[in-house]
Design a protein around this motif. Structure first.
Motif, short mmCIF file in Angstrom:
data_model
loop_
_atom_site.label_atom_id
_atom_site.label_comp_id
_atom_site.label_asym_id
_atom_site.label_seq_id
_atom_site.Cartn_x
_atom_site.Cartn_y
_atom_site.Cartn_z
N GLU A 116 0.82 -1.20 0.00
CA GLU A 116 0.00 0.00 0.00
C GLU A 116 0.86 1.26 0.00
O GLU A 116 0.61 2.22 0.71
CB GLU A 116 -0.94 0.01 1.21
CG GLU A 116 -1.96 -1.13 1.18
CD GLU A 116 -2.92 -1.07 2.33
OE1 GLU A 116 -2.71 -0.27 3.26
OE2 GLU A 116 -3.90 -1.82 2.31
N THR A 117 1.89 1.25 -0.81
CA THR A 117 2.74 2.43 -0.91
C THR A 117 2.17 3.39 -1.95
O THR A 117 1.36 3.02 -2.78
CB THR A 117 4.17 2.03 -1.33
OG1 THR A 117 4.10 1.35 -2.59
CG2 THR A 117 4.80 1.12 -0.31
N GLU A 118 2.62 4.64 -1.91
CA GLU A 118 2.18 5.65 -2.86
C GLU A 118 2.73 5.33 -4.25
O GLU A 118 3.88 4.93 -4.39
CB GLU A 118 2.67 7.02 -2.42
CG GLU A 118 2.22 8.16 -3.32
CD GLU A 118 2.80 9.49 -2.88
OE1 GLU A 118 4.04 9.52 -2.65
OE2 GLU A 118 2.06 10.46 -2.77
N ALA A 119 1.88 5.48 -5.26
CA ALA A 119 2.33 5.24 -6.63
C ALA A 119 3.34 6.31 -7.03
O ALA A 119 3.15 7.50 -6.77
CB ALA A 119 1.14 5.24 -7.57
N VAL A 120 4.41 5.88 -7.68
CA VAL A 120 5.47 6.79 -8.10
C VAL A 120 5.63 6.70 -9.61
O VAL A 120 5.68 5.60 -10.17
CB VAL A 120 6.81 6.46 -7.41
CG1 VAL A 120 7.93 7.34 -7.96
CG2 VAL A 120 6.68 6.63 -5.90
N LEU A 121 5.68 7.84 -10.27
CA LEU A 121 5.91 7.91 -11.71
C LEU A 121 7.30 8.50 -11.92
O LEU A 121 7.56 9.65 -11.57
CB LEU A 121 4.86 8.78 -12.38
CG LEU A 121 5.00 8.96 -13.90
CD1 LEU A 121 4.75 7.64 -14.61
CD2 LEU A 121 4.03 10.02 -14.41
N ARG A 122 8.20 7.70 -12.51
CA ARG A 122 9.58 8.15 -12.75
C ARG A 122 9.65 8.67 -14.18
O ARG A 122 9.51 7.90 -15.13
CB ARG A 122 10.54 6.98 -12.52
CG ARG A 122 10.46 6.39 -11.11
CD ARG A 122 11.09 5.01 -11.06
NE ARG A 122 10.42 4.10 -11.97
CZ ARG A 122 10.90 2.91 -12.33
NH1 ARG A 122 12.06 2.50 -11.86
NH2 ARG A 122 10.24 2.15 -13.17
N LEU A 123 9.88 9.96 -14.30
CA LEU A 123 9.75 10.63 -15.59
C LEU A 123 11.05 11.32 -15.98
O LEU A 123 11.60 12.11 -15.22
CB LEU A 123 8.62 11.66 -15.50
CG LEU A 123 8.26 12.44 -16.76
CD1 LEU A 123 7.84 11.49 -17.88
CD2 LEU A 123 7.14 13.42 -16.45
N GLY A 124 11.54 11.00 -17.18
CA GLY A 124 12.74 11.65 -17.69
C GLY A 124 12.39 12.97 -18.37
O GLY A 124 11.47 13.03 -19.18
N SER A 125 13.13 14.01 -18.02
CA SER A 125 12.84 15.33 -18.56
C SER A 125 14.13 15.97 -19.07
O SER A 125 15.20 15.36 -19.03
CB SER A 125 12.19 16.21 -17.48
OG SER A 125 11.86 17.48 -18.00
N SER A 126 14.02 17.20 -19.56
CA SER A 126 15.19 17.92 -20.06
C SER A 126 14.96 19.41 -19.92
O SER A 126 13.84 19.87 -19.66
CB SER A 126 15.45 17.57 -21.54
OG SER A 126 14.41 18.10 -22.34
N HIS A 127 16.03 20.18 -20.10
CA HIS A 127 15.91 21.63 -20.06
C HIS A 127 15.08 22.11 -21.24
O HIS A 127 15.11 21.53 -22.32
CB HIS A 127 17.29 22.27 -20.10
CG HIS A 127 18.14 21.95 -18.91
ND1 HIS A 127 17.90 22.48 -17.66
CD2 HIS A 127 19.21 21.12 -18.77
CE1 HIS A 127 18.80 22.01 -16.81
NE2 HIS A 127 19.60 21.18 -17.45
N GLY A 128 14.32 23.16 -21.03
CA GLY A 128 13.63 23.80 -22.15
C GLY A 128 12.17 23.43 -22.30
O GLY A 128 11.47 24.04 -23.10
#
Length: 292
Positions: A88-100
């Motif tokens: 029952e842990t919090e859902a985590v979304l691992r998202l790759g991003s970039s500058h701009g």
């Protein structure tokens, strides 16, 4: 076909020998060889060239390895989600991003918070090729990418298009226009980063110039945005192009104008297959932002 066979396949490809792969897997070398032989028989192809001291992937093995890694990453994600549910842990979304990405990224995060208040987002900034590798390995759930039309082992989901900005000397005649067209930029030296730094973007700009029938002389290379803009304002006339952002820099003696007729495709890179609930919410949030 079993997951362990795919794990052995990837392990041997990484280690270069059956012995080292077996050591890393903490099993006997005969078991690795036996399972890979079974996998080859089932697939009907030879995965490794065993004629040398270090085993090498065959052409078939090279084509199948990214697919095997994608399957393994998907299996790891299933285990991780199941573990989250069990505890029952919090859902985590691992998202790759970039500058701009700027304002659209923040609006997307706001929309996601409304659609999925129980999802926590972890942003990772890295170069585009590193983001793609992290999605393939299962270290990221998704990653924003620019310009790409395909990525081996991944699905690219188009989400929106972004504008581009031309920087040129403020005394140049084109600076008086509200927008600049590609075909107007043939006489002024262009500052682009080497193709190896960002192959998709470099290819898109050079193709747009070619399609417009212009061939501007090459100026000094683009280094950083700040330094390149400073040189455009102080050095002999030249121009460059960069990603649009919510707050454009202000540099003396430099004019910034929207580039007409050319936009930049932004996609989300994800593993193929049925998306997780978090990914479905992410795509819905992106669609809302794109509709603004």
């Amino acid at each position: 076909m079993e997951l362990r066979q795919l794990r052995y396949f990837a392990a041997v490809a990484d280690a270069g020998t059956f012995v080292r792969a077996a050591e890393r897997l903490h099993i006997g070398q005969p078991a690795v060889s036996q399972q890979l032989a079974r996998l080859e028989r089932e697939l009907g192809v030879r995965l490794f060239d065993r004629s040398t001291r270090h085993v090498r992937l065959t052409s078939a093995g090279e084509r199948l390895l990214p697919e095997a890694r994608a399957v393994l990453a998907a299996a790891d994600r299933v285990r991780a989600v199941a573990d989250d549910v069990a505890h029952e842990t919090e859902a985590v979304l691992r998202l790759g991003s970039s500058h701009g990405l700027g304002d659209r990224l923040y609006r997307m995060l706001d929309e996601l918070a409304v659609l999925a208040p129980g999802v926590s987002v972890r942003l990772t900034r890295a170069r585009q090729e590193q983001r793609l590798a992290a999605v393939r390995a299962g270290d990221l759930d998704a990653a924003f990418v620019r310009v790409l039309e395909s990525a081996p082992g991944l699905e690219l989901v188009p989400i929106w298009r972004e504008g581009l900005v031309v920087a040129l000397p403020e005394q140049h005649p084109l600076a008086a226009a509200d927008t600049v067209h590609v075909e107007q930029l043939g006489d002024l030296p262009v500052r682009l980063a080497p193709a190896r730094n960002n192959p998709p973007f470099h290819a898109m700009i050079t193709a747009a110039l070619r399609d417009a029938g212009v061939d501007p002389p090459a100026g000094p290379p683009f280094t950083t945005l700040q330094d390149t803009l400073a040189e455009i304002g102080a050095a002999p006339p030249s121009w460059t192009v960069f990603y649009h952002r919510a707050e454009l820099p202000v540099v003396r003696r430099v004019a910034l104008r929207p580039l007409a007729d050319l936009t930049l495709p932004i996609s989300l890179a994800v593993l193929p297959g049925v998306p997780s609930p978090q990914l479905r919410m992410l795509l819905a949030a992106c669609a809302r932002v794109a509709a603004y």
